[in-house]
Design an enzyme around this catalytic site. Sequence first.
Site, PDB file in Angstrom:
ATOM      1  N   ARG A   9      14.153   5.355  -5.394  1.00  0.00           N
ATOM      2  CA  ARG A   9      13.102   4.420  -4.979  1.00  0.00           C
ATOM      3  C   ARG A   9      13.396   3.879  -3.584  1.00  0.00           C
ATOM      4  O   ARG A   9      14.507   3.438  -3.295  1.00  0.00           O
ATOM      5  CB  ARG A   9      13.005   3.254  -5.963  1.00  0.00           C
ATOM      6  CG  ARG A   9      12.721   3.674  -7.388  1.00  0.00           C
ATOM      7  CD  ARG A   9      12.859   2.516  -8.341  1.00  0.00           C
ATOM      8  NE  ARG A   9      14.224   1.976  -8.346  1.00  0.00           N
ATOM      9  CZ  ARG A   9      14.596   0.866  -8.978  1.00  0.00           C
ATOM     10  NH1 ARG A   9      13.689   0.164  -9.646  1.00  0.00           N
ATOM     11  NH2 ARG A   9      15.847   0.450  -8.941  1.00  0.00           N
TER      12      ARG A   9
ATOM     13  N   ARG B  13       4.988   2.836   4.358  1.00  0.00           N
ATOM     14  CA  ARG B  13       3.876   1.897   4.176  1.00  0.00           C
ATOM     15  C   ARG B  13       3.036   1.909   5.446  1.00  0.00           C
ATOM     16  O   ARG B  13       3.495   1.531   6.529  1.00  0.00           O
ATOM     17  CB  ARG B  13       4.404   0.493   3.888  1.00  0.00           C
ATOM     18  CG  ARG B  13       3.374  -0.630   3.981  1.00  0.00           C
ATOM     19  CD  ARG B  13       2.179  -0.472   3.053  1.00  0.00           C
ATOM     20  NE  ARG B  13       2.564  -0.321   1.668  1.00  0.00           N
ATOM     21  CZ  ARG B  13       2.851  -1.345   0.854  1.00  0.00           C
ATOM     22  NH1 ARG B  13       2.810  -2.585   1.299  1.00  0.00           N
ATOM     23  NH2 ARG B  13       3.172  -1.103  -0.404  1.00  0.00           N
TER      24      ARG B  13
ATOM     25  N   ARG C 164      10.426   3.074   4.075  1.00  0.00           N
ATOM     26  CA  ARG C 164      11.391   2.403   3.199  1.00  0.00           C
ATOM     27  C   ARG C 164      12.285   3.474   2.593  1.00  0.00           C
ATOM     28  O   ARG C 164      11.874   4.231   1.725  1.00  0.00           O
ATOM     29  CB  ARG C 164      10.640   1.585   2.152  1.00  0.00           C
ATOM     30  CG  ARG C 164       9.803   0.476   2.805  1.00  0.00           C
ATOM     31  CD  ARG C 164       8.666   0.008   1.945  1.00  0.00           C
ATOM     32  NE  ARG C 164       7.706   1.063   1.675  1.00  0.00           N
ATOM     33  CZ  ARG C 164       6.696   0.937   0.819  1.00  0.00           C
ATOM     34  NH1 ARG C 164       6.514  -0.194   0.175  1.00  0.00           N
ATOM     35  NH2 ARG C 164       5.859   1.928   0.631  1.00  0.00           N
TER      36      ARG C 164
ATOM     37  N   LYS D 203      -2.383   2.344  -8.347  1.00  0.00           N
ATOM     38  CA  LYS D 203      -1.874   3.685  -8.646  1.00  0.00           C
ATOM     39  C   LYS D 203      -3.035   4.680  -8.812  1.00  0.00           C
ATOM     40  O   LYS D 203      -3.040   5.745  -8.198  1.00  0.00           O
ATOM     41  CB  LYS D 203      -1.044   3.648  -9.934  1.00  0.00           C
ATOM     42  CG  LYS D 203       0.129   2.659  -9.935  1.00  0.00           C
ATOM     43  CD  LYS D 203       1.249   3.082  -9.032  1.00  0.00           C
ATOM     44  CE  LYS D 203       2.523   2.266  -9.295  1.00  0.00           C
ATOM     45  NZ  LYS D 203       2.369   0.831  -9.036  1.00  0.00           N
TER      46      LYS D 203
ATOM     47  N   LYS E 100       5.982   6.721 -13.854  1.00  0.00           N
ATOM     48  CA  LYS E 100       5.945   5.294 -13.526  1.00  0.00           C
ATOM     49  C   LYS E 100       4.788   4.603 -14.233  1.00  0.00           C
ATOM     50  O   LYS E 100       3.765   5.226 -14.545  1.00  0.00           O
ATOM     51  CB  LYS E 100       5.825   5.089 -12.016  1.00  0.00           C
ATOM     52  CG  LYS E 100       4.641   5.762 -11.334  1.00  0.00           C
ATOM     53  CD  LYS E 100       4.752   5.606  -9.817  1.00  0.00           C
ATOM     54  CE  LYS E 100       3.674   6.368  -9.079  1.00  0.00           C
ATOM     55  NZ  LYS E 100       3.811   6.237  -7.609  1.00  0.00           N
TER      56      LYS E 100
ATOM     57  N   ASP F 153       0.652   4.019   0.755  1.00  0.00           N
ATOM     58  CA  ASP F 153       2.010   4.523   0.629  1.00  0.00           C
ATOM     59  C   ASP F 153       1.970   6.036   0.738  1.00  0.00           C
ATOM     60  O   ASP F 153       1.215   6.712   0.015  1.00  0.00           O
ATOM     61  CB  ASP F 153       2.628   4.102  -0.710  1.00  0.00           C
ATOM     62  CG  ASP F 153       2.974   2.621  -0.737  1.00  0.00           C
ATOM     63  OD1 ASP F 153       2.935   1.974   0.332  1.00  0.00           O
ATOM     64  OD2 ASP F 153       3.294   2.112  -1.822  1.00  0.00           O
TER      65      ASP F 153
ATOM     66  N   GLU G 100       0.095   5.829  -3.214  1.00  0.00           N
ATOM     67  CA  GLU G 100      -0.508   4.600  -3.726  1.00  0.00           C
ATOM     68  C   GLU G 100      -1.474   4.026  -2.689  1.00  0.00           C
ATOM     69  O   GLU G 100      -1.342   4.286  -1.494  1.00  0.00           O
ATOM     70  CB  GLU G 100       0.545   3.527  -4.064  1.00  0.00           C
ATOM     71  CG  GLU G 100       1.398   3.838  -5.272  1.00  0.00           C
ATOM     72  CD  GLU G 100       2.291   2.673  -5.688  1.00  0.00           C
ATOM     73  OE1 GLU G 100       2.008   1.518  -5.298  1.00  0.00           O
ATOM     74  OE2 GLU G 100       3.278   2.931  -6.404  1.00  0.00           O
TER      75      GLU G 100
ATOM     76  N   ASN H 293      -2.477   0.248  -1.943  1.00  0.00           N
ATOM     77  CA  ASN H 293      -2.176  -1.140  -2.273  1.00  0.00           C
ATOM     78  C   ASN H 293      -3.249  -2.070  -1.715  1.00  0.00           C
ATOM     79  O   ASN H 293      -3.516  -2.069  -0.516  1.00  0.00           O
ATOM     80  CB  ASN H 293      -0.813  -1.524  -1.712  1.00  0.00           C
ATOM     81  CG  ASN H 293       0.320  -0.740  -2.347  1.00  0.00           C
ATOM     82  OD1 ASN H 293       0.836  -1.119  -3.384  1.00  0.00           O
ATOM     83  ND2 ASN H 293       0.688   0.381  -1.730  1.00  0.00           N
TER      84      ASN H 293
END
Length: 315
Positions: free
Chosen positions: A232, A209, A224, A124, A159, A272, A280, A282
């Site tokens: 979400r 993604r 997504r 994050k 979050k 992301d 984000e 990842n």
Amino acid sequence: MKIAFLADALSTFKTYKDSTYAMMVEANQRGHAVYAFEQKDMAVLGGIATAKASQISFTGDATDWYRAAPAVETNLGEFDAIVQRKDPPFDMEYIYGTYMLELAEAQGAKVFNKPSAIRDHSEKLAIAQFSQYTSPTLVTADEARIRAFQAEHGDIILKPLDGMGGTGIFRVKPDAMNLGAIIETLTQNGATTIMAQRFIPDIAKGDKRILVIAGKPVPFSLARIPQNGEVRGNLAAGGLGVAQPLTERDFEIANAIGPTLAARGLLLVGLDVIGDCLTEVNVTSPTCFQEITQQAGFPVAATFIDAVEAAVSAG
């Protein structure tokens, strides 16, 4: 090559979508010896990192998909490559695992992603290094700061910093309904740091993604898309995954960030992106290999194993 995968229990894999499974199958098809072990299988004795590792063979059956030879205590330096694929939570146990993998590096193994780089890149918080590509973002445990941020931006997302799969994400609209209760819950009454971001309406089109391998973006993302009134898009939260070509902005972000992250030892990164904004970075166990390959035809696992082979060959 001898390639070992540090992963969660193989019995938990969903082979129709698991990215680690796709990596293993691709490596096996190329004639590499594939091994697997869990974090609990690692140990350090006399400064040497070892693991009870099992060589894996593949049955071709999607449900009963592997056979594991008896586990053998193995010096981790004996592997040409170790692929770190353990899922979060990114807790102290995870960090201890990265220290053990650093010893494996000193013993001669190549570890992907580099353990120190994983530690240095909170999935994050890492976006703060690339703030020119992000939505307005606040990281704090302080209620007054969060309330001021919400008052300024109106519609926000809150979050936890250590969540995955969409867990613990809340949307607070301009009426600030339940803001106090949400802050208390997420910050544990001010004891835990969290993230607040201005809400990005483009989430309706999907949380994209973008996979970056050896500094270069895969040309398709997996969008997504939230379902059934959800905010979400995470697949684990019921999002619908749709592969689509990268946009010009997607390429801009990935091409700007990718080489920097690769130079730090991050062979595989999952960016992301919602709309035009990075949300984000990842680095622990990025997924979506199979969905992109199945829908768009791009060989993600093959591209990744190409990168592992090249990195090992480069020494």
